[in-house]
Design a protein around this motif. Structure first.
Motif, PDB file in Angstrom:
ATOM      1  N   ASN A  39       2.422   1.155  -1.519  1.00  0.00           N
ATOM      2  CA  ASN A  39       3.724   0.575  -1.866  1.00  0.00           C
ATOM      3  C   ASN A  39       4.657   1.635  -2.446  1.00  0.00           C
ATOM      4  N   ARG A  40       4.273   2.913  -2.296  1.00  0.00           N
ATOM      5  CA  ARG A  40       5.046   4.091  -2.708  1.00  0.00           C
ATOM      6  C   ARG A  40       5.150   4.279  -4.216  1.00  0.00           C
ATOM      7  N   SER A  41       4.295   3.618  -4.976  1.00  0.00           N
ATOM      8  CA  SER A  41       4.239   3.900  -6.406  1.00  0.00           C
ATOM      9  C   SER A  41       3.118   4.914  -6.636  1.00  0.00           C
ATOM     10  N   ALA A  42       3.271   5.728  -7.648  1.00  0.00           N
ATOM     11  CA  ALA A  42       2.276   6.751  -7.961  1.00  0.00           C
ATOM     12  C   ALA A  42       1.501   6.347  -9.205  1.00  0.00           C
ATOM     13  N   VAL A  43       0.211   6.619  -9.180  1.00  0.00           N
ATOM     14  CA  VAL A  43      -0.652   6.393 -10.330  1.00  0.00           C
ATOM     15  C   VAL A  43      -1.149   7.768 -10.756  1.00  0.00           C
ATOM     16  N   CYS A  44      -0.917   8.117 -12.001  1.00  0.00           N
ATOM     17  CA  CYS A  44      -1.226   9.468 -12.485  1.00  0.00           C
ATOM     18  C   CYS A  44      -2.452   9.483 -13.382  1.00  0.00           C
ATOM     19  N   MET A  45      -3.170  10.571 -13.291  1.00  0.00           N
ATOM     20  CA  MET A  45      -4.307  10.865 -14.162  1.00  0.00           C
ATOM     21  C   MET A  45      -5.349   9.742 -14.195  1.00  0.00           C
ATOM     22  N   ILE A  46      -5.785   9.303 -13.021  1.00  0.00           N
ATOM     23  CA  ILE A  46      -6.854   8.305 -12.985  1.00  0.00           C
ATOM     24  C   ILE A  46      -8.167   8.991 -12.639  1.00  0.00           C
ATOM     25  N   THR A  47      -9.257   8.348 -13.001  1.00  0.00           N
ATOM     26  CA  THR A  47     -10.592   8.891 -12.773  1.00  0.00           C
ATOM     27  C   THR A  47     -11.374   7.941 -11.884  1.00  0.00           C
ATOM     28  N   THR A  48     -12.635   8.262 -11.692  1.00  0.00           N
ATOM     29  CA  THR A  48     -13.528   7.382 -10.953  1.00  0.00           C
ATOM     30  C   THR A  48     -14.435   6.593 -11.887  1.00  0.00           C
ATOM     31  N   ALA A  49     -14.239   6.717 -13.188  1.00  0.00           N
ATOM     32  CA  ALA A  49     -15.103   6.040 -14.166  1.00  0.00           C
ATOM     33  C   ALA A  49     -14.897   4.534 -14.125  1.00  0.00           C
ATOM     34  N   PRO A  50     -15.963   3.760 -13.914  1.00  0.00           N
ATOM     35  CA  PRO A  50     -15.833   2.305 -13.808  1.00  0.00           C
ATOM     36  C   PRO A  50     -15.377   1.614 -15.090  1.00  0.00           C
ATOM     37  N   LYS A  51     -15.420   2.310 -16.216  1.00  0.00           N
ATOM     38  CA  LYS A  51     -15.040   1.668 -17.474  1.00  0.00           C
ATOM     39  C   LYS A  51     -13.528   1.519 -17.632  1.00  0.00           C
ATOM     40  N   HIS A  52     -12.737   2.185 -16.790  1.00  0.00           N
ATOM     41  CA  HIS A  52     -11.283   2.111 -16.903  1.00  0.00           C
ATOM     42  C   HIS A  52     -10.714   0.971 -16.045  1.00  0.00           C
ATOM     43  N   ASN A  53      -9.614   0.370 -16.511  1.00  0.00           N
ATOM     44  CA  ASN A  53      -8.974  -0.718 -15.759  1.00  0.00           C
ATOM     45  C   ASN A  53      -8.332  -0.219 -14.481  1.00  0.00           C
ATOM     46  N   THR A  54      -7.820   1.005 -14.496  1.00  0.00           N
ATOM     47  CA  THR A  54      -7.251   1.617 -13.302  1.00  0.00           C
ATOM     48  C   THR A  54      -8.113   2.815 -12.946  1.00  0.00           C
ATOM     49  N   ARG A  55      -8.698   2.797 -11.756  1.00  0.00           N
ATOM     50  CA  ARG A  55      -9.626   3.852 -11.363  1.00  0.00           C
ATOM     51  C   ARG A  55      -9.713   3.943  -9.846  1.00  0.00           C
ATOM     52  N   ILE A  56     -10.208   5.061  -9.361  1.00  0.00           N
ATOM     53  CA  ILE A  56     -10.563   5.166  -7.955  1.00  0.00           C
ATOM     54  C   ILE A  56     -11.907   4.481  -7.802  1.00  0.00           C
ATOM     55  N   ASN A  57     -11.959   3.482  -6.958  1.00  0.00           N
ATOM     56  CA  ASN A  57     -13.179   2.717  -6.758  1.00  0.00           C
ATOM     57  C   ASN A  57     -14.043   3.468  -5.744  1.00  0.00           C
ATOM     58  N   ARG A  58     -14.898   4.324  -6.277  1.00  0.00           N
ATOM     59  CA  ARG A  58     -15.716   5.193  -5.439  1.00  0.00           C
ATOM     60  C   ARG A  58     -16.656   4.398  -4.527  1.00  0.00           C
ATOM     61  N   SER A  59     -17.294   3.364  -5.052  1.00  0.00           N
ATOM     62  CA  SER A  59     -18.260   2.611  -4.241  1.00  0.00           C
ATOM     63  C   SER A  59     -17.559   1.870  -3.103  1.00  0.00           C
ATOM     64  N   LEU A  60     -16.410   1.258  -3.360  1.00  0.00           N
ATOM     65  CA  LEU A  60     -15.686   0.542  -2.298  1.00  0.00           C
ATOM     66  C   LEU A  60     -15.118   1.519  -1.278  1.00  0.00           C
ATOM     67  N   THR A  61     -14.613   2.657  -1.730  1.00  0.00           N
ATOM     68  CA  THR A  61     -14.107   3.675  -0.801  1.00  0.00           C
ATOM     69  C   THR A  61     -15.218   4.144   0.125  1.00  0.00           C
ATOM     70  N   ASN A  62     -16.389   4.461  -0.437  1.00  0.00           N
ATOM     71  CA  ASN A  62     -17.524   4.916   0.376  1.00  0.00           C
ATOM     72  C   ASN A  62     -18.027   3.831   1.311  1.00  0.00           C
ATOM     73  N   ARG A  63     -18.094   2.592   0.822  1.00  0.00           N
ATOM     74  CA  ARG A  63     -18.587   1.491   1.646  1.00  0.00           C
ATOM     75  C   ARG A  63     -17.667   1.246   2.842  1.00  0.00           C
ATOM     76  N   LEU A  64     -16.364   1.244   2.612  1.00  0.00           N
ATOM     77  CA  LEU A  64     -15.428   1.038   3.715  1.00  0.00           C
ATOM     78  C   LEU A  64     -15.475   2.191   4.712  1.00  0.00           C
ATOM     79  N   SER A  65     -15.634   3.409   4.217  1.00  0.00           N
ATOM     80  CA  SER A  65     -15.742   4.566   5.109  1.00  0.00           C
ATOM     81  C   SER A  65     -16.982   4.455   5.985  1.00  0.00           C
ATOM     82  N   ASN A  66     -18.098   4.036   5.400  1.00  0.00           N
ATOM     83  CA  ASN A  66     -19.340   3.908   6.157  1.00  0.00           C
ATOM     84  C   ASN A  66     -19.296   2.736   7.127  1.00  0.00           C
ATOM     85  N   ASP A  67     -18.704   1.621   6.724  1.00  0.00           N
ATOM     86  CA  ASP A  67     -18.648   0.440   7.586  1.00  0.00           C
ATOM     87  C   ASP A  67     -17.796   0.671   8.829  1.00  0.00           C
TER      88      ASP A  67
END
Length: 92
Positions: A39-67
């Motif tokens: 949607n052309r908005s930028a999210v800055c300084m996010i991590t992959t740590a599941p404890k954060h409300n805003t994060r890169i969802n590593r497991s979903l990214t990998n699962r979709l790539s594999n599927d």
């Protein structure tokens, strides 16, 4: 670790969004990412740590790539934005 131009799934307050990594860097020994969402908005300084409300969802990214047999593709024209030097400046 994700490189600039890679498509990732960002989970923000339990809502998943597709985005493209535009930068990665280290802050206090932790890798953080700047991501441009579809949607052309930028999210800055996010991590992959599941404890954060805003994060890169590593497991979903990998699962979709594999599927789907390869990397997922965002609708963000990353290469065109780089060539036109039109990427947002996100690092403070």
């Amino acid at each position: 670790m994700y490189n600039p131009g890679e498509t990732v799934i960002v989970t923000q307050d339990d809502i998943n969004k597709v985005g493209v990594v535009i930068d990665q860097y280290k802050v206090n020994k932790q890798t953080v990412y700047d991501v441009l969402l579809e949607n052309r908005s930028a999210v800055c300084m996010i991590t992959t740590a599941p404890k954060h409300n805003t994060r890169i969802n590593r497991s979903l990214t990998n699962r979709l790539s594999n599927d789907f047999g390869g990397p997922i593709e965002a609708n963000v024209p990353y290469r065109e934005l780089v060539e036109a030097e039109a990427l947002p400046i996100t690092k403070s």
